[in-house]
Structure formats: structure tokens, C-alpha cells
Design a protein around this motif. Structure first.
Motif, PDB file in Angstrom:
ATOM      1  N   PHE A  81      88.499 -28.032 -18.877  1.00  0.00           N
ATOM      2  CA  PHE A  81      89.232 -27.051 -19.687  1.00  0.00           C
ATOM      3  C   PHE A  81      90.726 -27.326 -19.750  1.00  0.00           C
ATOM      4  O   PHE A  81      91.473 -26.573 -20.361  1.00  0.00           O
ATOM      5  CB  PHE A  81      89.006 -25.637 -19.136  1.00  0.00           C
ATOM      6  CG  PHE A  81      87.567 -25.264 -18.966  1.00  0.00           C
ATOM      7  CD1 PHE A  81      86.684 -25.365 -20.037  1.00  0.00           C
ATOM      8  CD2 PHE A  81      87.073 -24.822 -17.741  1.00  0.00           C
ATOM      9  CE1 PHE A  81      85.343 -25.033 -19.891  1.00  0.00           C
ATOM     10  CE2 PHE A  81      85.736 -24.482 -17.582  1.00  0.00           C
ATOM     11  CZ  PHE A  81      84.871 -24.586 -18.654  1.00  0.00           C
ATOM     12  N   ASN A  86      93.017 -27.329 -22.958  1.00  0.00           N
ATOM     13  CA  ASN A  86      92.951 -26.180 -23.861  1.00  0.00           C
ATOM     14  C   ASN A  86      94.311 -25.617 -24.224  1.00  0.00           C
ATOM     15  O   ASN A  86      95.309 -25.872 -23.561  1.00  0.00           O
ATOM     16  CB  ASN A  86      92.057 -25.099 -23.254  1.00  0.00           C
ATOM     17  CG  ASN A  86      90.576 -25.440 -23.461  1.00  0.00           C
ATOM     18  OD1 ASN A  86      90.250 -26.287 -24.269  1.00  0.00           O
ATOM     19  ND2 ASN A  86      89.715 -24.780 -22.722  1.00  0.00           N
ATOM     20  N   ALA A  87      94.283 -24.817 -25.269  1.00  0.00           N
ATOM     21  CA  ALA A  87      95.492 -24.343 -25.946  1.00  0.00           C
ATOM     22  C   ALA A  87      96.220 -23.233 -25.199  1.00  0.00           C
ATOM     23  O   ALA A  87      95.777 -22.748 -24.175  1.00  0.00           O
ATOM     24  CB  ALA A  87      95.103 -23.849 -27.329  1.00  0.00           C
ATOM     25  N   LEU A  91      96.034 -23.328 -19.570  1.00  0.00           N
ATOM     26  CA  LEU A  91      95.367 -23.464 -18.278  1.00  0.00           C
ATOM     27  C   LEU A  91      95.957 -24.603 -17.463  1.00  0.00           C
ATOM     28  O   LEU A  91      96.155 -24.491 -16.258  1.00  0.00           O
ATOM     29  CB  LEU A  91      93.870 -23.712 -18.514  1.00  0.00           C
ATOM     30  CG  LEU A  91      93.014 -23.905 -17.266  1.00  0.00           C
ATOM     31  CD1 LEU A  91      92.902 -22.610 -16.480  1.00  0.00           C
ATOM     32  CD2 LEU A  91      91.618 -24.396 -17.614  1.00  0.00           C
ATOM     33  N   ILE A 115      98.595 -16.994 -24.429  1.00  0.00           N
ATOM     34  CA  ILE A 115      98.015 -17.534 -25.664  1.00  0.00           C
ATOM     35  C   ILE A 115      98.190 -16.515 -26.780  1.00  0.00           C
ATOM     36  O   ILE A 115      97.899 -15.333 -26.601  1.00  0.00           O
ATOM     37  CB  ILE A 115      96.532 -17.944 -25.469  1.00  0.00           C
ATOM     38  CG1 ILE A 115      96.000 -18.598 -26.741  1.00  0.00           C
ATOM     39  CG2 ILE A 115      95.665 -16.797 -24.991  1.00  0.00           C
ATOM     40  CD1 ILE A 115      94.767 -19.455 -26.541  1.00  0.00           C
ATOM     41  N   VAL A 134      89.540 -15.548 -29.180  1.00  0.00           N
ATOM     42  CA  VAL A 134      90.738 -16.372 -29.031  1.00  0.00           C
ATOM     43  C   VAL A 134      90.692 -17.172 -27.738  1.00  0.00           C
ATOM     44  O   VAL A 134      90.979 -18.360 -27.715  1.00  0.00           O
ATOM     45  CB  VAL A 134      92.006 -15.496 -29.052  1.00  0.00           C
ATOM     46  CG1 VAL A 134      93.229 -16.279 -28.589  1.00  0.00           C
ATOM     47  CG2 VAL A 134      92.225 -14.919 -30.444  1.00  0.00           C
ATOM     48  N   ARG A 175      82.076 -26.023 -21.277  1.00  0.00           N
ATOM     49  CA  ARG A 175      83.035 -26.703 -22.152  1.00  0.00           C
ATOM     50  C   ARG A 175      82.427 -26.944 -23.534  1.00  0.00           C
ATOM     51  O   ARG A 175      83.037 -26.640 -24.564  1.00  0.00           O
ATOM     52  CB  ARG A 175      83.449 -28.034 -21.516  1.00  0.00           C
ATOM     53  CG  ARG A 175      84.400 -28.845 -22.359  1.00  0.00           C
ATOM     54  CD  ARG A 175      84.482 -30.282 -21.853  1.00  0.00           C
ATOM     55  NE  ARG A 175      83.179 -30.934 -21.963  1.00  0.00           N
ATOM     56  CZ  ARG A 175      82.873 -32.102 -21.412  1.00  0.00           C
ATOM     57  NH1 ARG A 175      83.755 -32.751 -20.683  1.00  0.00           N
ATOM     58  NH2 ARG A 175      81.672 -32.631 -21.569  1.00  0.00           N
ATOM     59  N   SER A 216      88.928 -21.295 -26.473  1.00  0.00           N
ATOM     60  CA  SER A 216      89.464 -22.003 -25.307  1.00  0.00           C
ATOM     61  C   SER A 216      89.278 -21.204 -24.024  1.00  0.00           C
ATOM     62  O   SER A 216      89.496 -19.996 -24.012  1.00  0.00           O
ATOM     63  CB  SER A 216      90.973 -22.227 -25.481  1.00  0.00           C
ATOM     64  OG  SER A 216      91.213 -23.149 -26.512  1.00  0.00           O
ATOM     65  N   VAL A 217      88.906 -21.898 -22.953  1.00  0.00           N
ATOM     66  CA  VAL A 217      88.964 -21.292 -21.618  1.00  0.00           C
ATOM     67  C   VAL A 217      90.384 -21.526 -21.122  1.00  0.00           C
ATOM     68  O   VAL A 217      90.798 -22.669 -20.936  1.00  0.00           O
ATOM     69  CB  VAL A 217      87.941 -21.921 -20.664  1.00  0.00           C
ATOM     70  CG1 VAL A 217      88.112 -21.393 -19.247  1.00  0.00           C
ATOM     71  CG2 VAL A 217      86.526 -21.665 -21.169  1.00  0.00           C
ATOM     72  N   VAL A 218      91.158 -20.448 -20.947  1.00  0.00           N
ATOM     73  CA  VAL A 218      92.589 -20.628 -20.680  1.00  0.00           C
ATOM     74  C   VAL A 218      93.021 -20.200 -19.284  1.00  0.00           C
ATOM     75  O   VAL A 218      94.133 -20.500 -18.863  1.00  0.00           O
ATOM     76  CB  VAL A 218      93.470 -19.877 -21.707  1.00  0.00           C
ATOM     77  CG1 VAL A 218      93.235 -20.423 -23.107  1.00  0.00           C
ATOM     78  CG2 VAL A 218      93.246 -18.375 -21.661  1.00  0.00           C
ATOM     79  N   THR A 219      92.172 -19.475 -18.581  1.00  0.00           N
ATOM     80  CA  THR A 219      92.573 -19.015 -17.252  1.00  0.00           C
ATOM     81  C   THR A 219      91.338 -18.898 -16.381  1.00  0.00           C
ATOM     82  O   THR A 219      90.226 -18.732 -16.901  1.00  0.00           O
ATOM     83  CB  THR A 219      93.366 -17.687 -17.345  1.00  0.00           C
ATOM     84  OG1 THR A 219      93.898 -17.346 -16.075  1.00  0.00           O
ATOM     85  CG2 THR A 219      92.499 -16.541 -17.852  1.00  0.00           C
ATOM     86  N   ILE A 226      89.242 -12.417 -24.865  1.00  0.00           N
ATOM     87  CA  ILE A 226      90.091 -11.655 -25.769  1.00  0.00           C
ATOM     88  C   ILE A 226      89.901 -12.186 -27.188  1.00  0.00           C
ATOM     89  O   ILE A 226      89.612 -13.371 -27.401  1.00  0.00           O
ATOM     90  CB  ILE A 226      91.585 -11.708 -25.366  1.00  0.00           C
ATOM     91  CG1 ILE A 226      92.103 -13.141 -25.257  1.00  0.00           C
ATOM     92  CG2 ILE A 226      91.815 -10.974 -24.054  1.00  0.00           C
ATOM     93  CD1 ILE A 226      93.603 -13.224 -24.965  1.00  0.00           C
TER      94      ILE A 226
END
Lengths: 351, 351
Positions: free
Chosen positions: A30, A33-34, A39, A48, B90, B115, B124-127, B148
Motif C-alpha cells: 500500500f 498510495n495517494a 501511508l 487525503i 476515497v 491490494r 487507496s489504503v492510506v492508513t 471514507i
């Protein structure tokens, strides 16, 4: 380097081994990612589309301890992860994972604590999930809280104040943004939560004097942001102050020098740590923020922190510096010792 | 009514007992909280300050099953909870809870699936967060994903189309917004996930023919929203179609009449359900949406759904009606039978 085949407790303990694990498994999948703060930057929240977003699962043992319970951790921890990014917490989720047979009275206590703690932080629990599994699959209760926050009303002013004093390319305070000269503030006494929990769990007898510091810090942090000049903030949970500052040093490519004499401690925490042979800097806190500030505004930020209940024992404990690599500490007797990132947490399952 | 003292598996099984549990414990503490679609409405996501926000913990057993694994569930389930609110997903969080000794090869497989599934959904997985606990405290792995989303670009148009056909006071589709006359669409065959899992777990031998339907539905739902006229959407997970439609009937204060002949099933799922004595309507799905649409646009929405891979077996299976209370089904032989909300899920730990 041998590639282990099974996960171990230390892979989740907040120290260097956890970072290696995260790089190998989480970032590998991950990491690209954006996000404004993606992340890959491994900050306390991601940012984000202007939204701060964070998650934590609480697996503390025992569930109830001096100064709080898993519910106060679950609210404070996630609120604080948002707040240290310069976000105003807007809403939390509450995902309960319970074992069949869990006492409803305990659950009720935990949920009331969550309600009270959320109310203190001024944040709403707006969505949730409940899973119940067999006793053989889970012991007790785990709670995941995720949180969303919006840009603090004081953040633009804060960043502006930083830029009046030095170059600053970020739009949010973050772990990679500390620079030589920034003063390092801790918002209160160090090590309380981890030592309170360890002592209570193992029956060492310090629990009458040492309580967990679990508390939401968002109101205190808002006061500090209002002053301005803050470049990074971090709540020093798993791995403690030692881990948090080493993360800053590594990500920001700067040294950090601490002054041992200036670090605030509860006397009983120091005594307990000496007796137990653990380093209070490596012990997790659940209601303390580290704050890096441009030097011109450090005293003003400190004053603002000290005007709040949560920050009244705040202190400037050091500064970022080109004079060392990593984190070093000038000791009471005058020497300089390296503060290593802990390999893992000396006190497991504290949050 | 006796007040139980301990939680039971059925309190988390997605049926009527879980609703009672949620009212007594969760809503009692957090039910008054804020939001456009607040916690108290118990929709698939909350909406607060224009942001859709949802959470789910995945505790499926076994971790790998025909058609997917816990990773595909963890992405699809949370993406779908956002999508059915009319939100464009998102970002997701990924909180891993692992037992000491969990095989890293399995973890790697699960994360790769996450993924790939996230990439398919375009999210996206962001956290994230990783906790490792003793073997005695947890069996295997649980995964919490929160998500979210932002208001879909098609949602304003969708709501406008609803309002051209009837009064509609909401700004988002939701469980309380179905009204008599609305057509009920299901986006594909019913019962696949729960039956696939049960059969595989218990070794009943249907697994060669029945696969989990776990898949993200956000792209399919965007196509449907683009047509417009949608008043409510829901992914029929724990408790299945029976539970989801009973929630609509109760919250929207309308009856719903299904036509048994129109409900799409995989033949093998029907056979398995007959042999095992379970009702496919009560079995969880992980890649099927129920969609309520004003009658004028139902055929167009159906056509849009059928143009997608995920929705090619979509069908209009009934309508909301004042002619009954709760959910009723006109059976193949012509009678009308009540479709009760399941007391609990006939297949535990399916997600």
C-alpha cells in the motif's frame, strides 16, 4: 538477514522491528498510495483530499487499569492521532470485537467511558460495528476506533508563522518536517501509562501513585496551534518518547539532542523504572504529545500548553540539531548518551 | 424480558437480536450523535460534514475460502458500505490484529488480495495499524477496515430524478427513504457467499460449484446512480436479503412484497440450502446490493446494472407496498408468506 516465517509479538510492539515488518508487508502493498500525507510517510494520520484519517485497534490487557480502561484509550488514542496532524477531530467509528460470554456490565462501563471521553474531546462516535466470536477465538474485547478530522482553523496561521522563521514546504505538521534549531517540547510527564499498566498488571504495588495519562489532547493542541510555529507533533505511544523522537530524526534527517534534567517525570514512575530496570523514555504514553516548534515561538507555545490542564507540566526538553545523528541525551552528570529506538516495547499490550 | 448478563454469538450475528443489542448498548451511548445521516439511523455508513464514514471488522473463518479470503471481504465490504450510501470511496484504513505465530506467507497473500481488490475498486489504503497478541488471546487474524467517501458526482442528479417522481426529503439514499411503489432490485444471485463458506467449512461438498461473491460494487453502483431515481441501497451481508429488507420496511414504515420467482439464485445454492434446511434469503452476501428505485426509472436502472459485470444477473424482485406490513413474498405456488427478519445468522463468522 533471515526471513522469519511467522509473526511475533515484537512485530507489533511499536519499535524498530515493527517498522521493518511494516515496510516489508504493509508498505510493499500500500506504500505507493495517494494522499497529501500518504501511508508511505507513516505519520499518525494520513491526509487525503483535505481529510485526516487514522485507525487504531486497542488490545490492552487488563481492560480496566488505574486511570482508565480500554474505552478511554480507544477514544483518546484516535483523537490524539488526528490532533497531532493539526486536524480537528470530527467523528470516530467504534468497532467492537467481543468474545462470546463477555460480561455486559463490563461492556457497558467501557462504552460509557467512551461516551464521556468523546464528549470531553467534543467528537461524535457516528458509525460502528459489532462482532462476537467464540471464546476460543478471542479473549475478552478488542476495540478498533478510526477517526476523521478536518484542517484545524489555526493551521494556516501556524504554517505561516513557521514560514516567517524558516523554509517549510509542508502544508501540515508531520514527522518529516523537523529541522535543526526546532525546539522539542513534551506536553507533560513521561512514562505514566506504560508503568501504571505494568505495575498494576504484575502487582508491583506502584499503582496507588501511578495512573495512566490516557486523555484526549485536541483542546490543548488547538491552543498551541493558535500560537503557531509548530512543525511536527506526535503522541508518544508504543515505544515511548525514544521511539517517537527517533522516527522524527530518521524521517526528518536531523539529529535531536535532549536534556535529561528537563524531562518531566512523576517521581514514582522514575522509582518504578529504576526498580524494574526499564527506560521511561521507551514506555508508552497515552496523553502526551511531543511538539517541535521553531525556536522563536517555542516559549509562547510552551506558555499556551501550560495554560491548559493537560499541558501544565509541559517542558522544552531539547532541540533538533546538526551536531548529532539520531537522538542523543545530555545526561544529568554531563555526558552524552545515545537514545536508541527500542527494538520493541518493554511493556506489551499497553494499548 | 430478562436482561442477559453476558454477550452471546447471536448479539453479533446481524439479525433482530443484534439490533436489540445495538439499541441497548451502542445507541444508548452514541445514538444522539451528530451527522446528516447519524449513527441513530443505523445505515451502512454515517454521513457527517459531507463525508461518508463506515467501519467493519472481519473475523471470517476460515480465512481462505472458495472465491476469496478475508482480504477480499475486508476491502469489498467497506467499499460497498460507502457505495450504497451514494458515496464514492476515497480511502480505506487497514487495521491488522494478529496472533503471535501467524504465518507470514498467509498474511502476505491476504495483503496482496487487499491490494488487488482495492485497486479494482479504485480506492487507496492510506492508513493502518498492526497489533500482535498472544496466541491465547486471538486465533489467527482479524482485520478492521474503515472507509471514507465523498458525495458521488451522480448523486445530485439521482436525487433530482427521485423528486421528479415523488416527494423525497433526504439528500442521500438511505434505509429510511423507501416508499410504497418503489421497485426493489437485487444486483445478482442471492446467498452465494454464506453458502460457499458454510459448505467449504463443513465439508458438504458444494464448494466446487459455489463461490463467494465478495467483490467491490462501487463501479456498478455509479452506473445505477447515473441513471437516477434510487431512494435506498444496501449490501445484503449478515442476515442476508431477509434482514436488509426488513430493516428497510421497519425504518421506512412501508411493506415490501417480493416475487419468489424473480429472485435470482445459483442452482447449486438452492440445492445446498434445501439439503441443509436453511433459507437462502437469510444467508449473507458480500457482493450484492439491494436497490430501491422509483418505478418510472426501475427498468433503466436495471438495464444499467445489467450492463456491468457485477450486475449482469440483476433483477427486479418486488416492490414497496402499503398492502402488507414488514416483508412478504408471493411464492411460486401463489401464496403469500411472511419473510421474517432472521433472529440471527444461520451461518456464523461469514465476514
Amino acid at each position: 538477514m533471515g526471513q522469519e516465517k511467522r509473526i511475533t509479538m515484537t512485530d507489533g510492539a511499536g519499535g524498530e522491528k515493527m517498522m521493518a515488518f511494516i515496510r516489508r508487508f504493509v508498505l510493499a502493498n500500500f506504500g505507493g498510495n495517494a494522499g497529501e500525507i500518504p501511508l508511505g510517510m507513516l505519520d499518525d494520520s494520513a491526509i487525503i483530499e483535505g481529510i485526516a484519517f487514522t485507525t487504531d485497534t486497542y488490545v490492552v490487557k487488563p481492560l480496566f487499569f488505574p486511570g482508565g480502561n480500554i474505552g478511554s484509550l480507544a477514544i483518546s488514542g484516535t483523537v490524539n492521532d488526528l490532533a497531532v496532524m493539526g486536524a480537528t477531530p470530527v467523528a470516530l467509528s467504534c468497532a467492537l470485537i467481543l468474545s462470546d460470554g463477555f460480561p455486559l456490565e463490563d461492556l457497558d462501563k467501557i462504552l460509557r467511558t467512551m461516551r464521556d471521553c468523546a464528549s470531553k474531546a467534543g467528537v461524535s462516535v457516528v458509525t460502528g460495528d459489532t462482532k462476537v466470536v467464540e471464546k476460543s477465538a478471542l479473549e475478552g474485547i478488542f476495540i478498533n476506533t478510526s477517526g476523521i478530522g478536518k484542517r484545524s482553523q489555526f493551521l494556516d496561521g501556524n504554517i505561516k508563522a513557521v514560514r516567517e522563521s524558516r523554509k517549510f514546504s509542508y502544508n501540515w505538521p508531520n514527522d518529516s518536517a523537523v529541522a535543526a534549531g526546532d525546539k522539542i517540547i513534551v506536553s507533560g510527564t513521561v512514562g505514566d501509562h506504560g508503568v501504571a499498566l505494568l505495575s498494576f498488571r504484575e502487582g508491583y504495588g506502584f499503582e496507588s501513585k501511578i495512573k495512566s495519562d490516557a486523555q484526549p489532547l485536541n483542546h490543548m493542541i488547538a491552543k498551541a496551534l493558535e500560537v503557531g510555529g509548530i512543525t511536527a507533533m506526535k503522541d508518544a505511544t508504543r515505544g515511548g518518547v525514544a521511539n517517537a523522537l527517533n522516527e522524527w530524526a530518521e524521517k526528518s534527517k536531523t539529529g535531536i539532542i535532549l536534556e535529561e534534567d528537563r524531562i518531566p517525570y512523576n517521581e514514582a514512575v522514575l522509582t518504578a523504572c529504576e526498580m524494574l530496570g526499564i527506560d521511561p523514555l521507551e514506555v508508552g504514553n497515552e496523553g502526551k504529545a511531543l511538539i517541535a516548534v521553531v525556536p522563536q515561538l517555542a516559549d509562547d507555545v510552551l506558555k499556551a500548553l501550560k495554560s491548559t490542564k493537560e499541558g501544565k507540566k509541559a517542558a522544552i526538553i531539547g532541540e533538533a540539531s546538526k551536531k548529532c545523528r539520531g537522538v542523543a541525551m545530555r545526561t544529568s552528570v554531563g555526558g552524552l548518551r545515545v537514545v536508541e529506538p527500542p527494538a520493541d516495547d518493554p511493556v506489551p499490550r499497553i494499548c
